[in-house]
Enzyme design. Structure first.
Site, short mmCIF file in Angstrom:
data_model
loop_
_atom_site.label_atom_id
_atom_site.label_comp_id
_atom_site.label_asym_id
_atom_site.label_seq_id
_atom_site.Cartn_x
_atom_site.Cartn_y
_atom_site.Cartn_z
N SER A 81 44.12 24.99 36.18
CA SER A 81 44.80 26.08 35.86
C SER A 81 46.16 26.21 35.77
CB SER A 81 43.86 27.27 36.17
OG SER A 81 43.99 27.33 37.58
N GLU A 108 38.13 23.78 44.04
CA GLU A 108 39.14 24.32 43.73
C GLU A 108 40.38 23.28 43.83
OE1 GLU A 108 40.13 27.13 42.98
OE2 GLU A 108 38.55 28.73 43.59
N HIS A 167 43.09 31.64 35.63
CA HIS A 167 42.39 30.81 36.66
C HIS A 167 40.62 30.92 36.61
CE1 HIS A 167 41.56 28.80 40.34
NE2 HIS A 167 40.90 29.75 40.68
N HIS A 183 37.62 27.68 36.07
CA HIS A 183 36.19 27.74 36.63
C HIS A 183 35.03 27.62 35.69
CE1 HIS A 183 36.87 27.60 41.15
NE2 HIS A 183 37.65 28.59 40.91
#
Length: 295
Positions: A227, A208, A162, A167
């Site tokens: 993700s 997010e 993730h 990110h």
């Protein structure tokens, strides 16, 4: 609103230095003692790490590298079909390997020339003020463990896939990286827990779980979507609303399920200019002003 502590398994250290990762009973690895020991072995050095120390290296096993490879292989066509162009450009520029997990300092070296971000190791939860405030300095706190091998395409908590696939590919895009820096600056200006939580909630619905219209097509830019093997296929079925910062910060939602409500930017400029501008101008008075405007 959410509490970020719900996202991570708590990590504690006894007086004798014994590190324990407290997995929830329904975690896929809860009954796997080998997995528990592995998590604790990875968490220990990260828990004791201090800025200026060498970043702890993790010698990933063949099984862990296979989890990484499986996720990268399965996500690649979904990214091509569903991710925004800015993410795809960042992904190409960063050039992460798809067959093994990189060390955090290796990812930092790649990001350095692209957006001047670097990774610091996290054993698990990082306090809100530290996590968000560090973004102002070009620091992203990243876990190093991987999800349980029984469910390689699912994780109940953020793991290195993730953090890095979601990110860091975003951080490879200078425009998106600048929005994250501004979020960090906003967090640094906050003098109240309420203000900091407001920043965190807007970050949740943008960086997010943000989506964006590109050439009339809804695409994902949020790291949580990019993700997630499952949720990336479902976001177009959500209740998609225009960007509304007051709604983002006051909406009640359940982080344990796919997000039923998402907020869409109208192109990259709304993300970089409007969302970035929100963070750039945010202070502790902003929530009351926006609440008044919404009334």
């Amino acid at each position: 609103m959410f509490e970020e502590g719900q996202l991570y398994a708590p990590v504690t250290a006894d007086e004798d230095g014994t590190v324990t990762v407290h997995l929830a009973d329904d975690h896929p690895g809860a009954q796997d003692q080998d997995y528990r020991r592995r998590r604790e072995a990875i968490a220990g050095p990260a828990l004791g790490w201090q800025p200026g120390d060498p970043v702890p290296r993790v010698e990933y096993t063949d099984a862990e590298n296979e989890i990484w490879a499986t996720v990268c292989r399965e996500l690649a066509p979904k990214h091509e079909r569903l991710a925004i162009r800015g993410f795809l450009e960042g992904k190409e520029a960063l050039g992460l390997p798809t067959d093994h997990v990189l060390q955090l300092d290796e990812v930092s070296a790649g990001l350095g020339s692209l957006s001047d971000f670097r990774l610091h190791p996290a054993a698990g939860l990082v306090p809100l003020d530290v996590f968000y405030g560090s973004l102002a300095d070009g620091v992203f706190h990243s876990t190093q463990y991987l999800r349980h091998g029984s469910q390689p395409l699912y994780t109940p908590e953020p793991d290195v896939i993730h953090e890095v696939v979601g990110h860091c590919n975003l951080l490879a895009n200078p425009g998106i990286a600048e929005v994250k820096r501004r979020a960090g600056e906003a967090a640094r200006r906050c003098q109240t827990p309420e203000g900091l939580q407001y920043v965190a909630d807007v970050f949740w619905f943008t960086i997010e779980f943000g989506v964006m219209y590109e050439h009339g097509e809804l695409r994902a830019y949020g790291a949580g979507l990019l993700s997630s093997y499952g949720e990336i296929e479902e976001f177009r079925g959500a209740d998609v609303r225009p960007v509304d910062f007051h709604q983002m910060a006051t909406l009640e939602y359940d982080i344990s399920h796919y997000q039923p409500i998402l907020f869409a930017c109208d192109g990259m400029s709304e993300l970089t200019d409007r969302v970035g501008g929100f963070f750039a101008e945010f202070d502790d008075e902003t929530p009351a002003r926006l609440a008044h405007d919404a009334a």
